[in-house]
Design a protein around this motif. Structure first.
Motif, PDB file in Angstrom:
ATOM      1  N   GLU A   1     -59.021 -23.070 -98.734  1.00 59.51           N
ATOM      2  CA  GLU A   1     -58.818 -23.243 -97.461  1.00 59.51           C
ATOM      3  C   GLU A   1     -58.501 -24.772 -97.206  1.00 59.51           C
ATOM      4  OE1 GLU A   1     -60.784 -22.239 -93.207  1.00 59.51           O
ATOM      5  OE2 GLU A   1     -62.014 -23.196 -94.725  1.00 59.51           O
ATOM      6  N   ASP A   2     -59.267 -25.516 -97.592  1.00 52.66           N
ATOM      7  CA  ASP A   2     -59.030 -27.070 -97.366  1.00 52.66           C
ATOM      8  C   ASP A   2     -57.721 -27.495 -97.981  1.00 52.66           C
ATOM      9  OD1 ASP A   2     -59.894 -29.622 -96.447  1.00 52.66           O
ATOM     10  OD2 ASP A   2     -59.966 -29.950 -98.407  1.00 52.66           O
ATOM     11  N   MET A   3     -57.497 -27.052 -99.131  1.00 57.19           N
ATOM     12  CA  MET A   3     -56.081 -27.203 -99.785  1.00 57.19           C
ATOM     13  C   MET A   3     -54.978 -27.004 -98.991  1.00 57.19           C
ATOM     14  SD  MET A   3     -54.645 -26.114-103.476  1.00 57.19           S
ATOM     15  CE  MET A   3     -54.783 -24.668-103.065  1.00 57.19           C
ATOM     16  N   LEU A   4     -55.244 -25.680 -98.555  1.00 54.89           N
ATOM     17  CA  LEU A   4     -53.672 -25.127 -97.804  1.00 54.89           C
ATOM     18  C   LEU A   4     -53.753 -25.861 -96.373  1.00 54.89           C
ATOM     19  CD1 LEU A   4     -54.337 -21.295 -98.739  1.00 54.89           C
ATOM     20  CD2 LEU A   4     -52.529 -22.796 -99.641  1.00 54.89           C
ATOM     21  N   ILE A   5     -54.884 -26.244 -95.709  1.00 54.82           N
ATOM     22  CA  ILE A   5     -54.678 -26.784 -94.296  1.00 54.82           C
ATOM     23  C   ILE A   5     -54.085 -28.082 -94.711  1.00 54.82           C
ATOM     24  CG2 ILE A   5     -56.319 -27.788 -92.743  1.00 54.82           C
ATOM     25  CD1 ILE A   5     -58.327 -25.636 -93.105  1.00 54.82           C
ATOM     26  N   SER A   6     -54.640 -28.934 -95.700  1.00 53.85           N
ATOM     27  CA  SER A   6     -54.021 -30.240 -95.929  1.00 53.85           C
ATOM     28  C   SER A   6     -52.345 -30.051 -96.213  1.00 53.85           C
ATOM     29  CB  SER A   6     -54.488 -30.745 -97.226  1.00 53.85           C
ATOM     30  OG  SER A   6     -53.903 -32.049 -97.452  1.00 53.85           O
ATOM     31  N   GLN A   7     -51.973 -29.132 -97.010  1.00 49.88           N
ATOM     32  CA  GLN A   7     -50.601 -28.615 -97.266  1.00 49.88           C
ATOM     33  C   GLN A   7     -49.927 -28.224 -95.865  1.00 49.88           C
ATOM     34  OE1 GLN A   7     -50.695 -25.688-100.419  1.00 49.88           O
ATOM     35  NE2 GLN A   7     -51.289 -27.570-101.927  1.00 49.88           N
ATOM     36  N   SER A   8     -50.293 -27.357 -95.212  1.00 53.66           N
ATOM     37  CA  SER A   8     -49.894 -27.146 -93.832  1.00 53.66           C
ATOM     38  C   SER A   8     -49.637 -28.455 -93.011  1.00 53.66           C
ATOM     39  CB  SER A   8     -50.802 -25.793 -93.278  1.00 53.66           C
ATOM     40  OG  SER A   8     -49.988 -25.385 -92.148  1.00 53.66           O
ATOM     41  N   ALA A   9     -50.538 -29.162 -92.823  1.00 58.20           N
ATOM     42  CA  ALA A   9     -50.506 -30.273 -92.016  1.00 58.20           C
ATOM     43  C   ALA A   9     -48.978 -31.060 -92.445  1.00 58.20           C
ATOM     44  CB  ALA A   9     -51.669 -31.102 -92.138  1.00 58.20           C
TER      45      ALA A   9
ATOM     46  N   ASP B   1     -46.791 -18.346 -92.447  1.00 65.91           N
ATOM     47  CA  ASP B   1     -47.414 -17.464 -93.590  1.00 65.91           C
ATOM     48  C   ASP B   1     -48.558 -18.361 -94.275  1.00 65.91           C
ATOM     49  OD1 ASP B   1     -45.445 -15.433 -93.311  1.00 65.91           O
ATOM     50  OD2 ASP B   1     -44.419 -16.194 -95.272  1.00 65.91           O
ATOM     51  N   THR B   2     -48.495 -19.848 -94.394  1.00 73.76           N
ATOM     52  CA  THR B   2     -49.599 -20.541 -94.808  1.00 73.76           C
ATOM     53  C   THR B   2     -50.526 -20.654 -93.998  1.00 73.76           C
ATOM     54  OG1 THR B   2     -47.906 -21.960 -95.843  1.00 73.76           O
ATOM     55  CG2 THR B   2     -50.056 -22.857 -95.623  1.00 73.76           C
ATOM     56  N   ARG B   3     -50.360 -20.257 -92.619  1.00 67.79           N
ATOM     57  CA  ARG B   3     -51.563 -20.085 -91.708  1.00 67.79           C
ATOM     58  C   ARG B   3     -52.416 -18.953 -91.916  1.00 67.79           C
ATOM     59  NH1 ARG B   3     -52.591 -23.282 -87.098  1.00 67.79           N
ATOM     60  NH2 ARG B   3     -51.771 -25.241 -87.231  1.00 67.79           N
ATOM     61  N   ALA B   4     -51.479 -17.837 -92.194  1.00 69.54           N
ATOM     62  CA  ALA B   4     -52.242 -16.488 -92.429  1.00 69.54           C
ATOM     63  C   ALA B   4     -52.939 -16.564 -93.910  1.00 69.54           C
ATOM     64  CB  ALA B   4     -51.084 -15.501 -92.690  1.00 69.54           C
ATOM     65  N   ALA B   5     -52.482 -17.266 -94.636  1.00 70.17           N
ATOM     66  CA  ALA B   5     -52.973 -17.651 -96.076  1.00 70.17           C
ATOM     67  C   ALA B   5     -54.504 -18.422 -95.748  1.00 70.17           C
ATOM     68  CB  ALA B   5     -52.304 -18.215 -96.928  1.00 70.17           C
ATOM     69  N   ILE B   6     -54.552 -19.143 -94.833  1.00 71.05           N
ATOM     70  CA  ILE B   6     -55.568 -20.052 -94.602  1.00 71.05           C
ATOM     71  C   ILE B   6     -56.777 -19.331 -93.722  1.00 71.05           C
ATOM     72  CG2 ILE B   6     -56.525 -21.653 -92.946  1.00 71.05           C
ATOM     73  CD1 ILE B   6     -53.917 -23.202 -93.458  1.00 71.05           C
ATOM     74  N   ASP B   7     -56.159 -18.237 -92.897  1.00 68.38           N
ATOM     75  CA  ASP B   7     -57.096 -17.276 -92.435  1.00 68.38           C
ATOM     76  C   ASP B   7     -57.872 -16.386 -93.395  1.00 68.38           C
ATOM     77  OD1 ASP B   7     -56.633 -18.401 -89.658  1.00 68.38           O
ATOM     78  OD2 ASP B   7     -55.376 -16.678 -89.244  1.00 68.38           O
TER      79      ASP B   7
END
Length: 181
Positions: free
Chosen positions: A135-143, A119-125
């Motif tokens: 997008e950057d914030m969510l990418i960092s969190q997803s990592a 779901d987080t990857r879908a939010a990034i997209d």
């Protein structure tokens, strides 16, 4: 909806990004509560390792919730951090494992992380072309979420690289398989 958002975004775009973030806020609030539930209910020979591994991640996920809520506010919207918001935003089932051994909880938690990360990857997209800051914030969190899932899976992997709960589609099913292996 507010009459303002961050500079460089249209108000409607800010509201759309905030709506995506609201779902992440509810997911993070649910996750940190689920992690505490596991922390309190894990038993067995690997109790202390799992018990102590979980708490630092609770703090990290609470921080993610705070970051997301503050971003929603910066976008000119009102973050909702209530139990009612979690329930209304929820597209997943409530965590279903009670008092159980470490492997059972970790197998169930692996499925929780799979859903959360997907779901987080879908939010990034969804926000990427609109708001690269979000997008950057969510990418960092997803990592970091993916790294923690790796920690979980390291406890569940056998010598040939398979997960003990492979093929499970429910938390209870994953917990059952983990107990049997």
């Amino acid at each position: 909806m507010s009459e303002f958002t961050v500079p460089g975004l249209k108000t409607d775009d800010g509201a759309n990004v905030a709506a995506v973030l609201q779902e992440r806020l509810s997911a993070y609030n649910d996750l940190h509560l689920t992690l505490k539930h596991i922390h309190w209910n894990v038993v067995g020979p690997n109790f202390i390792g799992v018990h102590e591994m979980i708490d630092p991640h609770v703090d990290v996920v609470r921080g993610y919730a705070d970051d997301v809520a503050e971003r929603i506010a910066a976008l000119g919207n009102s973050p909702k951090g209530t139990v009612g918001a979690i329930e209304s935003d929820r597209t997943w089932d409530d965590y279903s494992v009670g008092r159980d051994d470490a492997r059972a909880h970790l197998a169930a938690l692996d499925l929780v992380y799979t859903g959360l990360i997907t779901d987080t990857r879908a939010a990034i997209d969804s926000v990427g072309k609109i708001d690269p800051i979000t997008e950057d914030m969510l990418i960092s969190q997803s990592a970091q979420l993916e790294k923690f899932q790796w920690f979980i899976r390291a406890h569940l992997e056998n010598s040939v690289g398979s997960l003990v709960h492979e093929g499970s589609s429910t938390e209870l099913g994953a917990a059952d398989k983990a107990r049997q292996n």
